[in-house]
Design a protein around this motif. Structure first.
Motif, PDB file in Angstrom:
ATOM      1  N   ALA A 166      -1.077  -5.400  -8.096  1.00  0.00           N
ATOM      2  CA  ALA A 166      -1.385  -4.122  -7.445  1.00  0.00           C
ATOM      3  C   ALA A 166      -0.550  -3.989  -6.179  1.00  0.00           C
ATOM      4  O   ALA A 166      -0.152  -4.975  -5.566  1.00  0.00           O
ATOM      5  CB  ALA A 166      -2.868  -4.064  -7.109  1.00  0.00           C
ATOM      6  N   LYS A 167      -0.289  -2.726  -5.812  1.00  0.00           N
ATOM      7  CA  LYS A 167       0.387  -2.430  -4.560  1.00  0.00           C
ATOM      8  C   LYS A 167      -0.571  -1.622  -3.697  1.00  0.00           C
ATOM      9  O   LYS A 167      -1.642  -1.236  -4.130  1.00  0.00           O
ATOM     10  CB  LYS A 167       1.699  -1.680  -4.836  1.00  0.00           C
ATOM     11  N   GLU A 168      -0.180  -1.321  -2.491  1.00  0.00           N
ATOM     12  CA  GLU A 168      -1.065  -0.699  -1.508  1.00  0.00           C
ATOM     13  C   GLU A 168      -1.298   0.795  -1.700  1.00  0.00           C
ATOM     14  O   GLU A 168      -2.199   1.355  -1.098  1.00  0.00           O
ATOM     15  CB  GLU A 168      -0.494  -0.919  -0.095  1.00  0.00           C
ATOM     16  N   ASP A 227       8.843  -2.317 -16.960  1.00  0.00           N
ATOM     17  CA  ASP A 227       8.578  -3.566 -17.671  1.00  0.00           C
ATOM     18  C   ASP A 227       8.769  -4.793 -16.776  1.00  0.00           C
ATOM     19  O   ASP A 227       8.089  -5.796 -16.932  1.00  0.00           O
ATOM     20  CB  ASP A 227       9.474  -3.685 -18.904  1.00  0.00           C
ATOM     21  N   HIS A 228       9.706  -4.719 -15.848  1.00  0.00           N
ATOM     22  CA  HIS A 228       9.938  -5.817 -14.902  1.00  0.00           C
ATOM     23  C   HIS A 228       9.073  -5.528 -13.682  1.00  0.00           C
ATOM     24  O   HIS A 228       9.542  -5.077 -12.653  1.00  0.00           O
ATOM     25  CB  HIS A 228      11.419  -5.902 -14.542  1.00  0.00           C
ATOM     26  N   ARG A 229       7.778  -5.795 -13.841  1.00  0.00           N
ATOM     27  CA  ARG A 229       6.747  -5.317 -12.922  1.00  0.00           C
ATOM     28  C   ARG A 229       6.940  -5.768 -11.486  1.00  0.00           C
ATOM     29  O   ARG A 229       6.567  -5.068 -10.558  1.00  0.00           O
ATOM     30  CB  ARG A 229       5.367  -5.764 -13.421  1.00  0.00           C
ATOM     31  N   THR A 230       7.528  -6.929 -11.269  1.00  0.00           N
ATOM     32  CA  THR A 230       7.711  -7.406  -9.898  1.00  0.00           C
ATOM     33  C   THR A 230       8.893  -6.733  -9.206  1.00  0.00           C
ATOM     34  O   THR A 230       9.029  -6.836  -7.995  1.00  0.00           O
ATOM     35  CB  THR A 230       7.900  -8.938  -9.882  1.00  0.00           C
ATOM     36  N   GLN A 231       9.738  -6.033  -9.954  1.00  0.00           N
ATOM     37  CA  GLN A 231      10.928  -5.402  -9.388  1.00  0.00           C
ATOM     38  C   GLN A 231      10.923  -3.880  -9.462  1.00  0.00           C
ATOM     39  O   GLN A 231      11.882  -3.247  -9.046  1.00  0.00           O
ATOM     40  CB  GLN A 231      12.181  -5.909 -10.119  1.00  0.00           C
ATOM     41  N   SER A 232       9.892  -3.279 -10.026  1.00  0.00           N
ATOM     42  CA  SER A 232       9.953  -1.838 -10.285  1.00  0.00           C
ATOM     43  C   SER A 232       9.153  -1.020  -9.278  1.00  0.00           C
ATOM     44  O   SER A 232       8.154  -1.471  -8.722  1.00  0.00           O
ATOM     45  CB  SER A 232       9.483  -1.529 -11.707  1.00  0.00           C
ATOM     46  N   VAL A 233       9.636   0.189  -9.074  1.00  0.00           N
ATOM     47  CA  VAL A 233       8.930   1.209  -8.301  1.00  0.00           C
ATOM     48  C   VAL A 233       8.350   2.154  -9.340  1.00  0.00           C
ATOM     49  O   VAL A 233       9.079   2.744 -10.130  1.00  0.00           O
ATOM     50  CB  VAL A 233       9.892   1.959  -7.357  1.00  0.00           C
ATOM     51  N   ASP A 234       7.016   2.284  -9.362  1.00  0.00           N
ATOM     52  CA  ASP A 234       6.374   3.033 -10.440  1.00  0.00           C
ATOM     53  C   ASP A 234       5.069   3.647  -9.958  1.00  0.00           C
ATOM     54  O   ASP A 234       4.899   3.861  -8.756  1.00  0.00           O
ATOM     55  CB  ASP A 234       6.172   2.126 -11.655  1.00  0.00           C
ATOM     56  N   SER A 235       4.121   3.896 -10.846  1.00  0.00           N
ATOM     57  CA  SER A 235       2.861   4.549 -10.475  1.00  0.00           C
ATOM     58  C   SER A 235       2.029   3.719  -9.516  1.00  0.00           C
ATOM     59  O   SER A 235       1.145   4.254  -8.849  1.00  0.00           O
ATOM     60  CB  SER A 235       2.049   4.882 -11.731  1.00  0.00           C
ATOM     61  N   ARG A 236       2.279   2.449  -9.409  1.00  0.00           N
ATOM     62  CA  ARG A 236       1.580   1.644  -8.405  1.00  0.00           C
ATOM     63  C   ARG A 236       1.999   2.054  -7.003  1.00  0.00           C
ATOM     64  O   ARG A 236       1.262   1.851  -6.048  1.00  0.00           O
ATOM     65  CB  ARG A 236       1.853   0.155  -8.618  1.00  0.00           C
ATOM     66  N   ASP A 237       3.190   2.643  -6.879  1.00  0.00           N
ATOM     67  CA  ASP A 237       3.705   3.086  -5.577  1.00  0.00           C
ATOM     68  C   ASP A 237       3.392   4.546  -5.279  1.00  0.00           C
ATOM     69  O   ASP A 237       3.155   4.913  -4.139  1.00  0.00           O
ATOM     70  CB  ASP A 237       5.230   2.895  -5.522  1.00  0.00           C
ATOM     71  N   HIS A 238       3.435   5.404  -6.297  1.00  0.00           N
ATOM     72  CA  HIS A 238       3.287   6.843  -6.058  1.00  0.00           C
ATOM     73  C   HIS A 238       2.155   7.476  -6.844  1.00  0.00           C
ATOM     74  O   HIS A 238       2.015   8.689  -6.851  1.00  0.00           O
ATOM     75  CB  HIS A 238       4.603   7.580  -6.337  1.00  0.00           C
ATOM     76  N   GLY A 239       1.344   6.692  -7.516  1.00  0.00           N
ATOM     77  CA  GLY A 239       0.220   7.223  -8.279  1.00  0.00           C
ATOM     78  C   GLY A 239       0.657   7.789  -9.621  1.00  0.00           C
ATOM     79  O   GLY A 239       1.841   7.759  -9.975  1.00  0.00           O
ATOM     80  N   ALA A 240      -0.314   8.305 -10.349  1.00  0.00           N
ATOM     81  CA  ALA A 240      -0.020   8.895 -11.663  1.00  0.00           C
ATOM     82  C   ALA A 240       0.821  10.148 -11.482  1.00  0.00           C
ATOM     83  O   ALA A 240       0.646  10.893 -10.519  1.00  0.00           O
ATOM     84  CB  ALA A 240      -1.313   9.213 -12.392  1.00  0.00           C
ATOM     85  N   LEU A 241       1.722  10.384 -12.424  1.00  0.00           N
ATOM     86  CA  LEU A 241       2.612  11.548 -12.359  1.00  0.00           C
ATOM     87  C   LEU A 241       2.158  12.639 -13.316  1.00  0.00           C
ATOM     88  O   LEU A 241       1.588  12.348 -14.371  1.00  0.00           O
ATOM     89  CB  LEU A 241       4.039  11.141 -12.737  1.00  0.00           C
ATOM     90  N   SER A 242       2.492  13.864 -12.968  1.00  0.00           N
ATOM     91  CA  SER A 242       2.232  14.983 -13.859  1.00  0.00           C
ATOM     92  C   SER A 242       3.056  14.814 -15.131  1.00  0.00           C
ATOM     93  O   SER A 242       4.186  14.315 -15.089  1.00  0.00           O
ATOM     94  CB  SER A 242       2.619  16.288 -13.159  1.00  0.00           C
ATOM     95  N   VAL A 243       2.500  15.251 -16.242  1.00  0.00           N
ATOM     96  CA  VAL A 243       3.229  15.181 -17.511  1.00  0.00           C
ATOM     97  C   VAL A 243       4.511  16.010 -17.418  1.00  0.00           C
ATOM     98  O   VAL A 243       5.508  15.698 -18.067  1.00  0.00           O
ATOM     99  CB  VAL A 243       2.331  15.649 -18.675  1.00  0.00           C
ATOM    100  N   ARG A 244       4.526  17.031 -16.566  1.00  0.00           N
ATOM    101  CA  ARG A 244       5.738  17.852 -16.386  1.00  0.00           C
ATOM    102  C   ARG A 244       6.874  17.070 -15.736  1.00  0.00           C
ATOM    103  O   ARG A 244       8.031  17.428 -15.873  1.00  0.00           O
ATOM    104  CB  ARG A 244       5.422  19.091 -15.559  1.00  0.00           C
TER     105      ARG A 244
END
Length: 185
Positions: A133-135, A153-170
């Protein structure tokens, strides 16, 4: 020896007409060729701007599935995304690649051991990297309606929804359909 024009007979009207017909025919062939090339260019532009998306992967956020420098081909027209689909999305004006882990209504939980749980079930698949988890968000996290939760997939190196939350499908632009490895190019 060069021939002189004195002995040559003047062209007949039939020769002049044949030469003009040949020139007109040649001009028409070039115009048809130009029309076909322009039509082909328009079809290619339409396919690459509205149907398919081509991009080169940057970084190793999706390693080992997608490596740095790989050419990614994605399909833009399909909007029915499922869990585990690899997609191209935009966040903060930047195009990224990620895997859909959860959809609206799903509950995502990341524990301290690096285990990812979606709706209480452990999610592993072919992912070998732990999911810490991230902050940015608090867990358990329920994905809001019309949104998706994406992880690299490379969870320790990626910027993803843990950083910016869930994204709109758009924000999801396309579903990855194939990858061309850069080693063979």
């Amino acid at each position: 020896m060069a021939r002189s024009r004195r002995g040559a007979s003047p062209p007949t009207p039939a020769d002049v007409i044949a030469a003009r017909r040949k020139a007109v025919s040649l001009r028409q062939c070039y115009l048809r060729l130009l029309g076909r090339v322009l039509c082909l260019a328009a079809v290619c532009w339409l396919l690459l701007s509205h149907v398919f998306l081509l991009m080169q992967a940057r970084g190793n956020e999706m390693f080992p599935a997608i490596k740095d420098g790989d050419l990614v081909i994605a399909f833009r027209l399909g909007r029915d995304y499922a869990k585990n689909d690899v997609v191209v999305y935009t966040v903060g004006g930047e195009r990224r690649i990620g895997r859909i882990i959860a959809q609206s209504g799903d509950v995502v939980m990341l524990d301290e051991s690096g285990t990812l749980l979606v709706n209480g079930g452990v999610q592993r698949g072919a992912i070998v990297y732990p999911s810490y988890a991230k902050e940015a968000i608090e867990y358990p996290y329920t994905v809001p309606p019309g949104r998706v939760f994406l992880l690299g997939d490379h969870r320790t190196q990626s910027v993803d929804s843990r950083d910016h939350g869930a994204l709109s499908v758009r924000a999801v632009q396309a579903k990855v359909i194939t990858i061309v490895r850069r080693r063979g190019i």
